[in-house]
Each structure stands twice: as structure tokens, then as C-alpha cells.
Design an enzyme around this catalytic site. Structure first.
Site, PDB file in Angstrom:
ATOM      1  N   GLY A 243       0.802  -1.221   0.000  1.00 37.21           N
ATOM      2  CA  GLY A 243       0.000   0.000   0.000  1.00 37.21           C
ATOM      3  C   GLY A 243       0.833   1.268   0.000  1.00 37.21           C
ATOM      4  N   ILE A 244       1.885   1.302   0.825  1.00 40.87           N
ATOM      5  CA  ILE A 244       2.697   2.529   0.924  1.00 40.87           C
ATOM      6  C   ILE A 244       3.446   2.781  -0.381  1.00 40.87           C
ATOM      7  CG2 ILE A 244       4.611   3.628   2.130  1.00 40.87           C
ATOM      8  CD1 ILE A 244       3.725   1.910   4.622  1.00 40.87           C
TER       9      ILE A 244
ATOM     10  N   VAL B 293      10.424   4.145   6.035  1.00 43.62           N
ATOM     11  CA  VAL B 293       9.128   4.345   6.696  1.00 43.62           C
ATOM     12  C   VAL B 293       8.497   2.987   7.018  1.00 43.62           C
ATOM     13  CG1 VAL B 293       8.602   6.631   5.758  1.00 43.62           C
ATOM     14  CG2 VAL B 293       7.992   4.592   4.436  1.00 43.62           C
TER      15      VAL B 293
ATOM     16  N   ARG C 192      10.227  -0.580   8.746  1.00 42.71           N
ATOM     17  CA  ARG C 192      10.692  -1.059  10.045  1.00 42.71           C
ATOM     18  C   ARG C 192      12.195  -0.871  10.117  1.00 42.71           C
ATOM     19  NH1 ARG C 192       6.237  -0.662  11.317  1.00 42.71           N
ATOM     20  NH2 ARG C 192       4.751  -2.240  12.048  1.00 42.71           N
TER      21      ARG C 192
ATOM     22  N   ASP D 258      11.806   7.352   9.682  1.00 40.34           N
ATOM     23  CA  ASP D 258      10.658   7.399  10.587  1.00 40.34           C
ATOM     24  C   ASP D 258      10.667   6.196  11.520  1.00 40.34           C
ATOM     25  OD1 ASP D 258       8.225   8.715  11.480  1.00 40.34           O
ATOM     26  OD2 ASP D 258       7.152   6.990  10.640  1.00 40.34           O
TER      27      ASP D 258
ATOM     28  N   GLU E 235      14.363   0.854  18.426  1.00 41.37           N
ATOM     29  CA  GLU E 235      13.285   1.827  18.491  1.00 41.37           C
ATOM     30  C   GLU E 235      12.564   1.653  19.817  1.00 41.37           C
ATOM     31  OE1 GLU E 235      10.979   2.362  14.860  1.00 41.37           O
ATOM     32  OE2 GLU E 235       9.184   2.659  16.068  1.00 41.37           O
TER      33      GLU E 235
ATOM     34  N   HIS F   3       8.634   7.695  14.446  1.00 37.99           N
ATOM     35  CA  HIS F   3       7.542   6.807  14.016  1.00 37.99           C
ATOM     36  C   HIS F   3       6.196   7.538  14.124  1.00 37.99           C
ATOM     37  CE1 HIS F   3       6.768   2.220  13.494  1.00 37.99           C
ATOM     38  NE2 HIS F   3       5.933   2.934  12.773  1.00 37.99           N
TER      39      HIS F   3
ATOM     40  N   ASN G  39       2.148   8.526  10.795  1.00 38.48           N
ATOM     41  CA  ASN G  39       0.705   8.312  10.740  1.00 38.48           C
ATOM     42  C   ASN G  39       0.122   8.459  12.143  1.00 38.48           C
ATOM     43  OD1 ASN G  39      -1.762   7.786   9.648  1.00 38.48           O
ATOM     44  ND2 ASN G  39      -1.495   5.578   9.563  1.00 38.48           N
TER      45      ASN G  39
END
Lengths: 316, 316
Positions: free
Chosen positions: A143-144, A227, A229, A253, A258, A277, A280
Site C-alpha cells: 500500500g505505501i 518508513v 521497520r 521514521d 526503536e 515513528h 501516521n
């Protein structure tokens, strides 16, 4: 429209999120109790999901894109006659927009500009780049990736999409000038890549997809945007490449580890941009989910195929 | 292609810029001396332009987009049988890309991210915005505005273009969902504008187009991007609006005064991004000019209409 409006329930929050309620109404349906609903918009997790569903119910819209835990909880098996849809695809646009922002900010030398306190035009001139005529490799054509391609095309970038099969990526706004290559052959395209965007899932096969060897084959002007992982990039190798100028920079991001600890070199290096992160954030997720709900309720009401149906056999 | 290649000269630099030479050859023409050339690519100004042109010459491509000084020097009048073309339009894409970068960086809160040295996700979440569903007003629908619109469409922004006539803006990649309004009515659209991009020429009529009154009608989340001329914004009113939070921020490639002096508030305010008029640096200008030359030589060789012909009557 003729006849009574189709009854749709929203759960489990009471009152339901205003944006979601508005989306249902905008789509021409009516808000109802679950007892008499034909559709249910479920903004909670599987733990709170009702054991018993009314006989009137035909469809349930979930609010997550990844629904592994719903399979684990056995919800789909328990309700074999209900059509379930996820929010897959709904959240991609915001992440793609963030990736575009990070890439443009890097290529146009924004971090150094923001540190300036004087008009250093001659210093900056040689460092301001463009995406026009440049080759951007997008690793991951889900999708991205598919949302990002139409954003890059009007900028005059050439796109190489990397997916598992190597089958040409298609979709709205994706021209046939986009090259697609299989992940097995990704090694071939680093030398002709100007910039890289990572938008692929984290799997054992994609771990450290960008390591020291791959980074060494990129250009001193190359920017890397992640964007997806953090684990897809070897952080130590990235820090070394950023510090030596082997690549132009990185816009991240997501990081590994993390959250990125205080004092980490990625906070300090001048050619590193870190956003925590937040590509969104909750308010954008909710707005995007409401848009998805509106589209799917419209489809339900008019009997058209629903977006993001859950495939019980494939497990997603 | 049959027959000898069309002879094109390049002047006045010797040797000519490699990129321009390559563009002429890529277009299928041959590099020749001026004596026998049918076309001349002129990368200098009017002062060095030859007084006498050979009888073989039909066309001269100039390297500037604005050619007022060529009119002043009387060059076009002196060579009435020569077709002249300018580089109008060639440099718009880089400036439009810069405008997009500044707008996205602002809306997604990049300046504050770059000042962070720790993972402040919860602090940042509420400030990360999107262009999706937002209304961007572009003041000026010349080359830059028309290049920017197709870049904003895939991001899901609604566009209001402001031009002098109010006639609908058209062009490649410009859908008919774009609203166009005349500059006379620009006051009406501030309340429904989320963000503003200034891309209009500096004239007495556009001076301080954005002043205290206009800024007051925008939103606390509104970003203003200026890639045109500093004088279109009232700098003191802008500084006040930025400092009070009346608007979200400003991304400025041009300022008033310019260069912006050291210590000016626009260097210091956290919601101000200044780039020192470097949206179209020399190396990108040259590359864009070479692309323009290639396109026009191709057109010349194949007898199609040339891009950016100079209109002797209109003066541009």
C-alpha cells in the site's frame, strides 16, 4: 434514495467517534443499535468483540490494517457467515506523504538550511538537488509503495519498484514506465539507484536488506528513507556511511533500536533526519479510517464489492 | 533519419557547456560553426551577441526565461527574420519542487523534529499534519504554479489557483477539479484556505498581497510558502503572525529584504524556514536548460512548433 436507510452500528465506544459516525451518515446509511444492524463498524480490538451477533448482521468493518490477532482470537472462524473487512490500504497515504517529505527535505538540503542563521546562498547552491531525472528505488510495493509512486511521478523521477514476484506493479496513477524487479535481483539495481525508499514488511528475508555492502554501492548524493521497520537497515553500517559521506543522508521514521536512545549518533549526524515513528499519528489515522468507512458503507449500501475484504484462507 | 544532420552552433562559450552540447547531439542535430549553422544556442547575454548573423541562420535559443534586456538592447528588432525562443518554463519545475518541499516540511512539523535529540513521539503526534483533504491556494498560475499543481494533486489536496483573469487554469496534469479565481476576488478565499503558496510576479498590484488583514483570516495551522518575490508578503506582519501563532508557519525561498540580514527574526522563529533563494541553483538551471534545448532542437529538426517563442509585439 428510496426505502429506509441501511442500519449500521458502531462499537464498542459509546458515544462513537464523531468522524466515524459522520462518515456512516455521509455514505447514506443510518446509525442503529447492533440488534437491528446490517453492518457494524468496530473500532475496538478482538478482545471486546461480541460473542453473539444478531441474525440481521451481514458485514463487520475492522479498524486495523493488520489483523493477525483477530485470526489468533478465532473471531472469523466463529462467525463464518459474516463478511469482515479490514482497514488495509487506508493508512498508506499518510506514510507515503511522509516518505516524500523526508526524501525532498534530504535532496534539497533542508537540514543544513535550518541550522543557518545567515544568507549563505553560495555555500548552499551546490548542495540543492532535485528528484527530476533521478532514479528512486522503492523497496516494497504494498500500500505505501503504491501510494508513493503517483506522488513521485509528477516530480520527474524514474521509479524502480521492488517486490517479491517481480510482476509489474499496477494501480491508480502508476504508469507503465515504472520498472518492477523481484527482490531476488535487488542487488543489480543499487548502482543505478539515486535514492532508496524502504516500504517493505519486516521479515527474516528483509532483515538488514541495506547493509554495508549495499550502502557502498550507492552514491555520495544518495538519500535513504525508511518508513517501514528499522530492522531492514543495518544501523551501524548506516551510521558509518552517513559519517563518512559515502551516502548523502538518511530520513528515518523508524529505527533499530526503536525508540532510538538519547545520544545515539542518528540524533547528531547532520545528514540524518529522524522522526519518531509519527508518519501516521492518531488524528490522521482516525481521519483516514473515517474516509475508508465512508467508502465501504457506500459500497455496502449500493451492493458493490467492499474494499479490503479479509481472506480467511490466506490469513490476511 | 535521412540526410545530413541539421547544423546547430553553440555560443559564446568555447568550449560550450558539455550538457548543452550533449543535448543538441541527443536531439539528432550536429554541432557546427556559426557560419554554416541553421540554429544557434546562445548561453550568453545580449551584450556579447554577434552583430552579424549568417544567412543560413533561422533560429536562436536564448538561455534566460525573462528577456527584457534583449528587448532593451534592440536585438530582436535588428534580426527581424530570425525566430528567437527563450527558456521560459524550463526553470519552473525546480522551483515548484522546492515549494512542495517547504510546504510538506512545514505541514509535517519537520523543523521541530530536526531540533529534537530524543524520541518525543507523544509530543510530536498532534503536530504532524497532512495535505490530504486540505485546500492549497496557489497565487500565480504561471510556469511555477502550473508545475506545482500536478505535484499536489496525488497528495489529495484541493487546489485554488489565483490568476489575473480568473479563466480556468489548464495544462498537462491539471484536472478540472482545480478552482481558478481572479486576483480581484482573492479576499474571498482566505477563510477556506488551509495553506498558501505564492508564485506570482512582483508588481505594484501584488505588493504586500499577504498583509496583516489577510494573515488574520488564515488558520493557526496554515503554512505560507513564498517562492516568488519577498515583496508579496508584508514581512513585519508575517513575523507578528508567526510569533503569535496566528498561522502555522512560513517557508520562504525569497524574503524582503533580501538577502535577509543576520539576526532577523525569520532566522530565529521556530516556525520559519528560510532558504536563501536557492530553489533553482546554477547546476539545476543548466540541467533544465539542456533539457529545454534538447526538446527545442528536436522540434526544430522535425519542423514542429518551438517552445517559448518570443513574441515581438507583446514584449516577452
Amino acid at each position: 434514495m428510496s426505502g429506509p436507510a441501511v442500519p449500521i452500528a458502531i462499537g464498542p465506544t459509546d458515544p462513537p467517534p464523531t468522524l466515524v459516525e459522520k462518515a456512516v451518515l455521509e455514505a447514506g446509511a443510518a446509525i442503529s443499535d447492533l440488534d437491528e444492524a446490517r453492518g457494524l463498524i468496530w473500532v475496538g480490538g478482538p478482545g471486546e468483540f461480541p460473542d453473539e451477533l444478531p441474525a440481521s448482521l451481514e458485514w463487520v468493518q475492522l479498524s486495523a490494517a493488520g489483523i493477525e490477532d483477530w485470526f489468533t482470537a478465532g473471531i472469523f472462524a466463529k462467525h463464518p457467515h459474516i463478511r469482515f473487512t479490514s482497514a488495509a490500504g487506508a493508512f498508506a497515504a499518510s506514510v507515503a506523504e511522509h516518505a516524500l517529505m523526508l526524501l525532498l527535505a534530504g535532496v534539497r538540503y533542508l537540514p543544513e538550511h535550518l541550522r543557518a542563521s545567515g544568507w549563505r546562498q553560495q555555500d548552499f547552491f551546490p548542495h540543492v538537488g532535485t528528484l527530476r531525472g533521478k532514479t528512486v528505488t522503492i523497496v516494497g510495493a504494498g500500500g505505501i509503495g503504491r501510494a508513493l509512486i503517483p506522488m513521485l511521478i509528477p516530480l520527474g523521477a524514474h521509479i524502480i519498484a521492488v517486490n517479491r514476484s517481480g510482476r509489474p506493479v499496477t494501480g491508480p496513477g502508476i504508469p507503465d514506465t515504472v520498472e518492477t524487479i523481484s527482490a531476488d535481483h535487488v542487488g543489480r539495481i543499487w548502482p543505478r539507484t539515486d535514492h532508496v525508499v524502504i516500504a517493505a514488511p519486516a521479515t527474516p528475508a528483509t532483515r538488514h536488506l541495506l547493509g554495508a555492502d549495499e550502502l557502498a554501492r550507492l552514491k555520495p548524493s544518495s538519500w535513504i528513507v525508511n518508513v517501514a521497520r528499522g530492522s531492514l537497515i543495518d544501523t551501524d553500517a548506516l551510521v558509518a556511511a552517513l559519517a563518512s559521506g559515502a551516502i548523502g543522508g538518511a530520513g528515518l521514521d523508524v529505527t533499530d533500536p526503536e525508540p532510538l536512545p538519547d545520544g545515539h549518533p542518528l540524533w547528531v549526524l547532520p545528514n540524518s533526519i529522524v522522526t519518531p515513528h509519527d508518519s501516521n499519528p492518531p488524528q490522521l489515522r482516525l481521519a483516514a479510517f473515517a474516509d475508508h468507512v465512508e467508502a465501504n458503507v457506500q459500497r455496502f449500501v449500493t451492493g458493490r464489492p467492499l474494499l479490503a475484504p479479509i481472506d480467511r484462507d490466506r490469513g490476511y
